[in-house]
Scaffold this motif. Sequence first.
Motif, PDB file in Angstrom:
ATOM      1  N   GLU A 294       5.166 -26.106  12.747  1.00 36.37           N
ATOM      2  CA  GLU A 294       4.314 -26.970  12.381  1.00 36.37           C
ATOM      3  C   GLU A 294       4.058 -26.329  10.696  1.00 36.37           C
ATOM      4  O   GLU A 294       3.841 -24.888  11.325  1.00 36.37           O
ATOM      5  N   LEU A 295       3.559 -26.804  10.203  1.00 40.30           N
ATOM      6  CA  LEU A 295       3.379 -26.094   8.984  1.00 40.30           C
ATOM      7  C   LEU A 295       2.103 -25.679   8.598  1.00 40.30           C
ATOM      8  O   LEU A 295       0.978 -27.272   9.573  1.00 40.30           O
ATOM      9  N   VAL A 296       1.095 -25.067   8.499  1.00 42.78           N
ATOM     10  CA  VAL A 296       0.069 -24.486   8.492  1.00 42.78           C
ATOM     11  C   VAL A 296      -1.176 -25.878   6.762  1.00 42.78           C
ATOM     12  O   VAL A 296      -0.220 -25.456   5.919  1.00 42.78           O
ATOM     13  N   PRO A 297      -2.072 -26.299   8.206  1.00 42.14           N
ATOM     14  CA  PRO A 297      -1.921 -27.147   7.151  1.00 42.14           C
ATOM     15  C   PRO A 297      -3.237 -26.248   5.362  1.00 42.14           C
ATOM     16  O   PRO A 297      -3.386 -25.479   5.240  1.00 42.14           O
ATOM     17  N   GLY A 298      -2.832 -27.001   4.561  1.00 35.37           N
ATOM     18  CA  GLY A 298      -3.522 -26.550   3.176  1.00 35.37           C
ATOM     19  C   GLY A 298      -2.943 -25.352   2.758  1.00 35.37           C
ATOM     20  O   GLY A 298      -3.184 -24.774   1.383  1.00 35.37           O
ATOM     21  N   SER A 299      -1.608 -24.702   3.363  1.00 40.31           N
ATOM     22  CA  SER A 299      -0.672 -24.459   2.698  1.00 40.31           C
ATOM     23  C   SER A 299       0.749 -24.676   1.692  1.00 40.31           C
ATOM     24  O   SER A 299       1.249 -23.962   1.322  1.00 40.31           O
ATOM     25  N   ARG A 300       1.397 -26.233   1.831  1.00 40.15           N
ATOM     26  CA  ARG A 300       1.631 -26.591   1.312  1.00 40.15           C
ATOM     27  C   ARG A 300       1.559 -26.892  -0.320  1.00 40.15           C
ATOM     28  O   ARG A 300       1.275 -27.050  -0.431  1.00 40.15           O
ATOM     29  N   HIS A 301       2.714 -26.359  -1.572  1.00 41.59           N
ATOM     30  CA  HIS A 301       2.256 -26.622  -2.661  1.00 41.59           C
ATOM     31  C   HIS A 301       4.169 -26.826  -3.170  1.00 41.59           C
ATOM     32  O   HIS A 301       4.922 -25.798  -2.339  1.00 41.59           O
ATOM     33  N   ARG A 302       4.069 -27.471  -4.509  1.00 42.31           N
ATOM     34  CA  ARG A 302       4.607 -28.072  -4.972  1.00 42.31           C
ATOM     35  C   ARG A 302       4.898 -27.394  -7.397  1.00 42.31           C
ATOM     36  O   ARG A 302       3.827 -27.635  -7.433  1.00 42.31           O
ATOM     37  N   ALA A 303       5.689 -26.799  -6.986  1.00 45.45           N
ATOM     38  CA  ALA A 303       5.865 -26.981  -8.714  1.00 45.45           C
ATOM     39  C   ALA A 303       7.416 -27.136  -9.087  1.00 45.45           C
ATOM     40  O   ALA A 303       8.121 -27.808  -8.731  1.00 45.45           O
ATOM     41  N   PRO A 304       7.424 -27.512 -10.380  1.00 45.12           N
ATOM     42  CA  PRO A 304       8.289 -27.911 -11.411  1.00 45.12           C
ATOM     43  C   PRO A 304       9.933 -27.724 -11.370  1.00 45.12           C
ATOM     44  O   PRO A 304       9.593 -25.989 -12.071  1.00 45.12           O
TER      45      PRO A 304
END
Length: 314
Positions: free
Chosen positions: A26-36
């Motif tokens: 399960e992904l930890v809420p608030g920990s996801r981030h993306r960049a190009p």
Amino acid sequence: MSSSLALAVDFGGTKVESALVTADGELVPGSRHRAPTGRAATSEQLQASVREVIEFALTAAGERELAGVGIGCAGPIERSRGLVSPLNVPNWRDFDLRGFAASVLDDRGVEATVALEMDGVAITMAEHWVGAAQGVDNVMGMVVSTGIGGGLIVGGRVITGPTGNAGHIGHVEVADIVGEETFGKATSLEAIASGPHTVAWARREGFAGATGEDLAAAYAAGDPVARAAIERTGHAVGQAIASATALLDLELVAIGGGFSQATPDLFDVIRTTIAEHYFGFVRKVRVVPSGLSGEGPLIGAAAIVHRSELLPPL
């Protein structure tokens, strides 16, 4: 829920993402981030994006200890050395992504092992762990999207091959069908059945749309060219799966990716194609949609850490 966290990184042709993932997948809420990322990005820009997403996840982790860092990357890769050469990111050829990620951790004073696998391997591990392939030990995971990729679990063990590129189903040859040239091969599955190549074929046949979404809408409206395009793609994917099953005696193939969702009828065409094979052990393979959401690639990258016992040693 276990407190053990993996820092997951998914690197692809348009973006790189990170998240913290628990030992329950399960992904930890608030920990996801993306960049190009992208075809035009310089090596320096690509490194900056990877650094950005890793540092974001480290900040989200705070004082919590990491079980490790798992990276799923578009191929081809060189597993033993941690090098990557993503086809759609031309400014990275034999780039030491594993070593670079380790240097980012060092800069932050974080001790954690970094492991890297091809993205198709990661997504297959995710399906086997928490997706459509749970409890099945002979599996191929596939992504049908801008490109076509895959990975393999045979006998309950991940098959990487010596370079880490086993399962690259998008670049097998599909007999009797000719698509557009892709990296010099107009007869590969990806050249025929990826989203953009399916649309390109339809446009040559008179279709006026420009995207996979346009093609899906036209198919739903009964447009004959759109229907022929989907049937052509489903037939090619079915042929490739039948060939892979003849080689590996697969039990299940789980297919994800944006273009795989163009219409449920795509799966009917794939299954009908396989059902025409002369070997019963090939016809028995089940083809199902992915059991994962858009979090699947990150869950797969985390599986490289949390399910490392399934992987061959380096």
